[in-house]
Motif scaffolding. Structure first.
Motif, short mmCIF file in Angstrom:
data_model
loop_
_atom_site.label_atom_id
_atom_site.label_comp_id
_atom_site.label_asym_id
_atom_site.label_seq_id
_atom_site.Cartn_x
_atom_site.Cartn_y
_atom_site.Cartn_z
N LYS A 344 1.20 -1.26 -0.41
CA LYS A 344 -0.36 0.35 0.13
C LYS A 344 0.74 1.13 -0.13
O LYS A 344 0.44 2.22 -0.76
CB LYS A 344 -1.12 -0.41 1.36
CG LYS A 344 -2.29 -0.79 0.87
CD LYS A 344 -2.99 -0.65 2.26
CE LYS A 344 -4.37 -1.90 2.53
NZ LYS A 344 -4.53 -1.64 3.16
N ASN A 348 0.95 3.73 -2.70
CA ASN A 348 0.48 5.59 -2.63
C ASN A 348 1.55 6.45 -2.65
O ASN A 348 1.22 7.71 -4.05
CB ASN A 348 0.16 6.09 -0.78
CG ASN A 348 -0.92 5.43 -0.67
OD1 ASN A 348 -2.00 5.42 -1.51
ND2 ASN A 348 -1.45 5.00 0.30
N ILE A 351 1.49 6.81 -6.92
CA ILE A 351 0.24 7.63 -7.07
C ILE A 351 1.07 8.77 -6.83
O ILE A 351 0.79 9.52 -8.44
CB ILE A 351 -0.33 7.42 -6.75
CG1 ILE A 351 -1.48 5.87 -6.87
CG2 ILE A 351 -1.61 8.54 -6.92
CD1 ILE A 351 -2.39 5.60 -6.37
N ASN A 352 1.55 9.60 -6.35
CA ASN A 352 1.86 11.29 -5.75
C ASN A 352 3.47 10.97 -6.45
O ASN A 352 2.40 12.45 -7.41
CB ASN A 352 3.01 11.11 -4.49
CG ASN A 352 1.55 11.19 -3.67
OD1 ASN A 352 0.02 10.94 -3.96
ND2 ASN A 352 2.39 10.62 -1.87
N TYR A 434 -7.44 -1.49 -3.54
CA TYR A 434 -6.02 -2.82 -3.49
C TYR A 434 -7.18 -4.10 -3.26
O TYR A 434 -7.27 -4.77 -1.76
CB TYR A 434 -5.88 -2.73 -1.83
CG TYR A 434 -5.32 -1.11 -1.47
CD1 TYR A 434 -3.45 -0.73 -2.02
CD2 TYR A 434 -5.95 0.31 -1.14
CE1 TYR A 434 -3.26 0.13 -2.11
CE2 TYR A 434 -4.91 0.98 -1.07
CZ TYR A 434 -3.58 1.04 -1.17
OH TYR A 434 -3.16 2.83 -1.32
#
Ligand SMILES: Nc1nc2c(ncn2[C@@H]2O[C@H](COP(=O)(O)OP(=O)(O)O)[C@@H](O)[C@H]2O)c(=O)[nH]1
Ligand SMILES: [Mg+2]
Length: 562
Positions: A344, A348, A351-352, A434
């Motif tokens: 996870k 994340n 994605i950022n 997820y």
């Protein structure tokens, strides 16, 4: 000679990919331009390591004269393979089956001599070991060899059992299969046959059926059941995913080619440059995510193997196996949960980073200039008559705006309210889901519960026999240690595969949308340009073929058991 129609999906994909690469290579050669020659060289160099690695390596081992070479001949359709060769002269031979490596070995490997090092290395590196026996089943040497490979060497997670020469004995297939299964199960006791994929075939019938065009023989050979097993094995372990990177490399070369070839219009070539750079950027981001996920998978895998070694080497003599088992499950679960957390975090971060990089990209002078330039040319052309061209300009502007994260470019560069409407709907943010496989659905639970059963039966055997208790116990303990180690190896492999499969799904969720947009823009752009250019039309077809393979393997991964 009849044609060999049977094939496994990995081979289909491999063949299609190779054919498309060859087509592309010809196209690049055809242009006779320095820049395209460079791309051609790049394509060849970068794909080379993937060709050498091969997607899948299958090694055939087992009894002498059990039909290993015949099975390879049946699979590949090659009839020039040495059948009936003398065990003393036979060497390990590697056959290429459209990019899949098939390794034909001389037979059993009970003693691990140094001079057979090549074969042992091949067995160690193979993705799948097909252990062949005949309907005579296991003799004592074969069964020892089987156990040694499965449990001592710890290859049980990649082994498959094939009972060949089914037609040698008369009788009803189902009855024979039931009898053979029972005998095999008894032979490998206290280990369990359930842990191995198994199939019952007659490779010779199959070859003859194909060669003589007799469907009946093909049918009774049950060879299709072997193919099905191979497909399941390949798909469950996510081997098709290995094609992902080489296909993307090829696609990036297609991008660059298209950009170079269509330099006839400044505006089209500027737009293609934007597409190519953006697509390169996304690919880099994707590679980074994949590397990070692989690192997590490797860490997890070695931690679990270590755990197994620890448990196996511990003082097992007076251990409560029930408790030991529970502990093992708890520990592995803990690792599993930890991995989910780590994944996870990595997603994340990805994605950022993706959003940050895309925004930075849209701020580049290249994009800015392009937008100013096309807006200007649009104004100029509004008074002209070139309506089709104008559509193209609109599409290009809109496309770039739709990429702009959270409508950044909508605010800065919108010229008319009509364009705003078109892009508005697409800026809503996608939430990453997820969707990991639940713990209960993993085969690990099965492995762990078979471990408890094994240890109890293995111990139970001690009192059954009359030998010195001390000696027997020593032997049983050795058995149990090996077993535990091999089970933990299987679990670590299972989890690694699971993560590999999930990684592709995560990549799809993180980069799928932007990649689809880029692909669609490419397609649209190439249609527009290809109308007047035959080579670009071919290039568009090549792109389409690569994308089709990519879609195919992704689907296979989404529904691995279909
Ligand atoms: N009846 C029957 N004979 C087979 C089958 N497969 C192989 N054979 C025969 O068994 C012999 C040994 O086969 P081969 O492929 O050389 O075995 P290998 O030593 O394991 O490679 C040959 O005479 C084959 O024709 C089969 O499925 N059925
Ligand atoms: Mg042979």
């Amino acid at each position: 000679m009849g044609s060999n129609k049977i094939t496994i999906k990995a081979v289909t994909v491999s063949k299609k990919f190779k054919d498309t690469c060859v087509k592309f290579d010809h196209l690049l050669a055809h242009y006779n331009s320095a820049k395209l020659t460079q791309i051609r060289q790049k394509l060849r160099n970068e794909l080379k390591i993937y060709q050498e690695q091969s997607v899948l390596t299958i090694a055939f081992i087992g009894q002498y004269s059990s039909g290993k070479s015949t099975i390879i001949s049946a699979l590949t359709g090659r009839r020039d393979i040495q059948i009936n060769s003398d065990i003393t002269t036979q060497k390990t031979t590697i056959y290429d089956w459209n990019g899949i490596k098939l390794i034909d070995t001389p037979g059993l490997f009970t003693e691990w001599h140094d001079h057979d090092e090549i074969t042992y290395a091949a067995i160690a590196k193979a993705d799948l070991l097909v252990f062949c026996v005949t309907s005579m089943l296991f003799d004592s040497v074969t069964v020892e060899n089987f156990k040694q490979l499965a449990y001592q060497k710890g290859y049980r997670w990649k082994m498959m059992l094939v009972v060949n020469k089914m037609s040698d004995e008369a009788g009803d297939d189902q009855q024979k299969i039931a009898n053979y299964s029972q005998s095999l199960g008894e032979a490998i006791y206290p280990y369990s046959l359930d842990e191995f994929p198994i199939c019952f075939i007659d490779a010779k019938d199959y070859c003859e059926g194909v060669d003589q065009g007799e469907d009946f023989f093909v049918e009774v050979s049950r060879f299709q059941s072997f193919i099905d097993r191979l497909n399941t094995f390949v798909e469950c372990r996510g081997y098709l995913a290995k094609f992902d990177t080489p296909i993307r490399i090829a696609l990036s070369c297609v991008d660059e080619t298209q950009w170079i070839v269509s330099r006839n219009s400044n505006q089209d070539s500027a737009f293609l440059e934007i597409l190519t750079r953006l697509s390169r950027l996304v690919r880099k981001e994707r590679d980074r995510l994949r590397t990070n996920v692989n690192m997590i998978a490797l860490r997890l895998s070695s931690a679990i193997v270590k755990e197994g070694t620890l448990i196996a080497s511990g003082a097992l003599t007076n251990v409560d196996f029930e408790r030991l088992n529970q502990q093992a499950e708890l520990k592995i679960r803990k690792y599993y949960d930890q991995v989910q957390q780590e994944l996870k975090a990595v997603v994340n971060a990805a994605i950022n980073s993706r959003d940050k990089r895309i925004n930075e990209f849209l701020d580049l002078p290249l994009v800015e200039t392009f937008l100013t330039c096309v807006t200007q040319s649009k104004k100029d052309k509004l008074t002209g008559v070139n309506v089709r061209k104008l559509d193209g300009v609109n599409a290009q502007i809109n496309w770039i705006k739709s990429i702009g994260d959270r409508g950044k470019y909508l605010v800065n560069n919108t010229t008319t309210s009509e364009e705003l409407k078109i892009t508005e709907g697409e800026t809503s943010e996608k939430v990453i889901n997820y969707d990991f496989k639940p713990w209960q659905d993993l085969d690990i639970a099965k492995i762990i519960s078979s471990m408890a059963k094994f240890m109890t039966t293995a111990l139970g055997r001690v009192s059954d026999r009359g030998e010195t208790l001390e000696m027997r116990r020593e032997l049983q303990m050795a058995d149990i240690r090996r077993y535990i180690t091999s089970q933990f190896q299987a679990i670590s492999q299972e989890l690694q595969n699971q993560i590999k499969i999930e990684c592709l799904e995560l990549e799809r969720q993180v980069y799928g949308e932007i990649e689809k947009k880029i692909m669609a823009a490419y397609t649209q752009e190439s249609h527009a340009i290809a109308a007047s250019n035959q080579s670009l039309k071919h290039l568009a077809e090549i792109r389409h073929d690569f994308e089709a393979i990519l879609n195919y393997i992704t689907q296979g991964i989404e529904n691995p058991r279909v």
